[in-house]
Design an enzyme around this catalytic site. Structure first.
Site, PDB file in Angstrom:
ATOM      1  N   GLU A   1      23.475  50.812  62.602  1.00 30.67           N
ATOM      2  CA  GLU A   1      23.939  50.412  63.932  1.00 30.67           C
ATOM      3  C   GLU A   1      24.079  51.647  64.802  1.00 30.67           C
ATOM      4  O   GLU A   1      25.062  52.381  64.691  1.00 30.67           O
ATOM      5  CB  GLU A   1      25.307  49.716  63.835  1.00 30.67           C
ATOM      6  CG  GLU A   1      25.299  48.422  63.061  1.00 30.67           C
ATOM      7  CD  GLU A   1      26.471  47.526  63.443  1.00 30.67           C
ATOM      8  OE1 GLU A   1      26.220  46.400  63.862  1.00 30.67           O
ATOM      9  OE2 GLU A   1      27.628  47.975  63.354  1.00 30.67           O
TER      10      GLU A   1
ATOM     11  N   GLY B   1      27.350  46.434  71.476  1.00 28.95           N
ATOM     12  CA  GLY B   1      28.093  45.795  72.555  1.00 28.95           C
ATOM     13  C   GLY B   1      27.757  46.325  73.940  1.00 28.95           C
ATOM     14  O   GLY B   1      28.437  46.023  74.907  1.00 28.95           O
TER      15      GLY B   1
ATOM     16  N   ASN C   1      29.305  39.360  62.500  1.00 27.68           N
ATOM     17  CA  ASN C   1      30.575  40.080  62.522  1.00 27.68           C
ATOM     18  C   ASN C   1      31.348  39.602  63.744  1.00 27.68           C
ATOM     19  O   ASN C   1      31.029  39.956  64.877  1.00 27.68           O
ATOM     20  CB  ASN C   1      30.301  41.592  62.605  1.00 27.68           C
ATOM     21  CG  ASN C   1      31.576  42.404  62.764  1.00 27.68           C
ATOM     22  OD1 ASN C   1      32.685  41.901  62.616  1.00 27.68           O
ATOM     23  ND2 ASN C   1      31.422  43.686  63.084  1.00 27.68           N
TER      24      ASN C   1
ATOM     25  N   SER D   1      23.586  45.109  69.517  1.00 28.22           N
ATOM     26  CA  SER D   1      23.062  44.233  70.577  1.00 28.22           C
ATOM     27  C   SER D   1      21.852  43.421  70.126  1.00 28.22           C
ATOM     28  O   SER D   1      20.884  43.254  70.876  1.00 28.22           O
ATOM     29  CB  SER D   1      22.754  45.042  71.842  1.00 28.22           C
ATOM     30  OG  SER D   1      23.926  45.653  72.345  1.00 28.22           O
TER      31      SER D   1
ATOM     32  N   HIS E   1      32.277  50.403  59.549  1.00 24.39           N
ATOM     33  CA  HIS E   1      31.835  50.061  60.900  1.00 24.39           C
ATOM     34  C   HIS E   1      32.293  51.154  61.862  1.00 24.39           C
ATOM     35  O   HIS E   1      33.375  51.723  61.704  1.00 24.39           O
ATOM     36  CB  HIS E   1      32.403  48.711  61.333  1.00 24.39           C
ATOM     37  CG  HIS E   1      31.742  48.157  62.558  1.00 24.39           C
ATOM     38  ND1 HIS E   1      32.058  48.601  63.823  1.00 24.39           N
ATOM     39  CD2 HIS E   1      30.755  47.238  62.712  1.00 24.39           C
ATOM     40  CE1 HIS E   1      31.289  47.968  64.702  1.00 24.39           C
ATOM     41  NE2 HIS E   1      30.500  47.136  64.064  1.00 24.39           N
TER      42      HIS E   1
ATOM     43  N   GLU F   1      33.536  51.109  64.659  1.00 22.32           N
ATOM     44  CA  GLU F   1      34.841  50.869  65.277  1.00 22.32           C
ATOM     45  C   GLU F   1      35.976  51.300  64.347  1.00 22.32           C
ATOM     46  O   GLU F   1      36.997  51.831  64.794  1.00 22.32           O
ATOM     47  CB  GLU F   1      34.964  49.386  65.676  1.00 22.32           C
ATOM     48  CG  GLU F   1      34.095  49.077  66.893  1.00 22.32           C
ATOM     49  CD  GLU F   1      33.594  47.648  66.988  1.00 22.32           C
ATOM     50  OE1 GLU F   1      32.748  47.397  67.869  1.00 22.32           O
ATOM     51  OE2 GLU F   1      34.033  46.786  66.196  1.00 22.32           O
TER      52      GLU F   1
ATOM     53  N   LYS G   1      34.294  40.280  64.629  1.00 25.77           N
ATOM     54  CA  LYS G   1      35.240  41.268  65.156  1.00 25.77           C
ATOM     55  C   LYS G   1      36.586  40.587  65.451  1.00 25.77           C
ATOM     56  O   LYS G   1      36.945  39.632  64.775  1.00 25.77           O
ATOM     57  CB  LYS G   1      34.652  41.997  66.357  1.00 25.77           C
ATOM     58  CG  LYS G   1      33.295  42.635  66.008  1.00 25.77           C
ATOM     59  CD  LYS G   1      32.792  43.600  67.041  1.00 25.77           C
ATOM     60  CE  LYS G   1      31.447  44.162  66.598  1.00 25.77           C
ATOM     61  NZ  LYS G   1      30.933  45.173  67.551  1.00 25.77           N
TER      62      LYS G   1
END
Length: 255
Positions: free
Chosen positions: A168, A174, A10, A213, A96, A98, A12
């Site tokens: 996730e 991250g 991904n 991560s 996701h 985000e 991003k």
């Protein structure tokens, strides 16, 4: 049945035309002889054309980071399943954290996207996971079940045939923090068991990826876990060498 591992990158909000061509060429070189693991990349939608052209002749699949629920019409700024198919995209990330956070996407809305992808013959990569606060409050299973149930209760267990779920933990995305392999395995087993309550055969074949991560250092140990079928990789997917190490680790551990 033996599940075939899937490692997906991904990207991003990263990249350019030149970067896309360069990274794809690097991945093709690194992964030319790797067998036994499916690989996909999800560049920003702007670069699907560059990625599609660069991927010609390779086994690496193209994906996208999002999709909308409408096929066409007066929906300014939206992207449809048909447009993604036009570029040969196959694996589409939805839900996701985000998107859930910055765009206020609800479980119900994500389930509608899941339905749109299934109808179009695309493969949903459904992201689920809990925040650090939820994790500390012991609500991990509750949150994951709720996010899966949005699909199960509207589309039925069969919707997960040929689908992917990416667990996730939001506190690990991250941040450099990663769930331990044992922690990740426990949640993956919970997810598979949760679907198995409705349909064991569907649960047995659904691909469960770990994300958060994942890097070239921790991948091998994650993939030795029985219910971790691959990874959704963020930062490490922007470097051909690091991403390739992860793919090779999956191929080795699962075969």
């Amino acid at each position: 049945m033996a599940r075939r591992p899937l490692v997906m990158g991904n990207w991003k909000l990263n990249g350019s035309k030149a970067f896309t061509k360069q990274l794809v060429e690097g991945l093709k070189a690194e992964l030319a002889n790797v067998e036994g693991c499916d690989v996909a990349i999800a560049p920003p939608v702007m670069y699907l054309a560059e990625a599609e052209a660069a991927l010609v002749g390779s086994k690496i699949a193209l994906g996208s980071q999002n999709v909308d629920v409408n096929i066409s019409g007066a929906f300014t700024g939206d992207i449809s399943t048909e447009m993604l198919k036009d570029f040969g995209a196959k694996y589409i990330i939805i839900g996701h954290s985000e998107r859930r956070t910055y765009h206020k996407e609800s479980d119900e809305f994500v389930a509608k996207k899941f339905a749109a992808l299934k109808e179009a013959g695309l493969i949903p990569v459904l992201c689920i996971g809990e925040t650090e606060a939820e994790n500390e409050a012991g609500k991990t299973q509750e949150v994951c079940a709720r996010q899966i149930d949005a699909v199960l209760n509207t589309l039925g267990a069969s919707a997960f045939n040929g689908a992917v779920i990416a667990y996730e933990p939001i506190w690990a995305i991250g941040t450099g923090k990663s769930a331990t392999p044992a922690q990740a395995q426990a949640i993956h087993k919970f997810i598979r068991d949760h679907i198995a309550k409705q349909d064991q055969a569907v649960a047995d074949q659904v691909i469960l990826q770990y994300g958060g991560s994942v890097n070239d250092k921790n991948a091998a140990e994650l993939f030795t876990q029985p219910d971790i079928d691959g990874a959704l990789v963020g930062g490490a997917s922007l470097k051909a060498d690091a991403f390739s190490v992860i793919v090779k680790a999956a191929a080795k551990a699962k075969n």
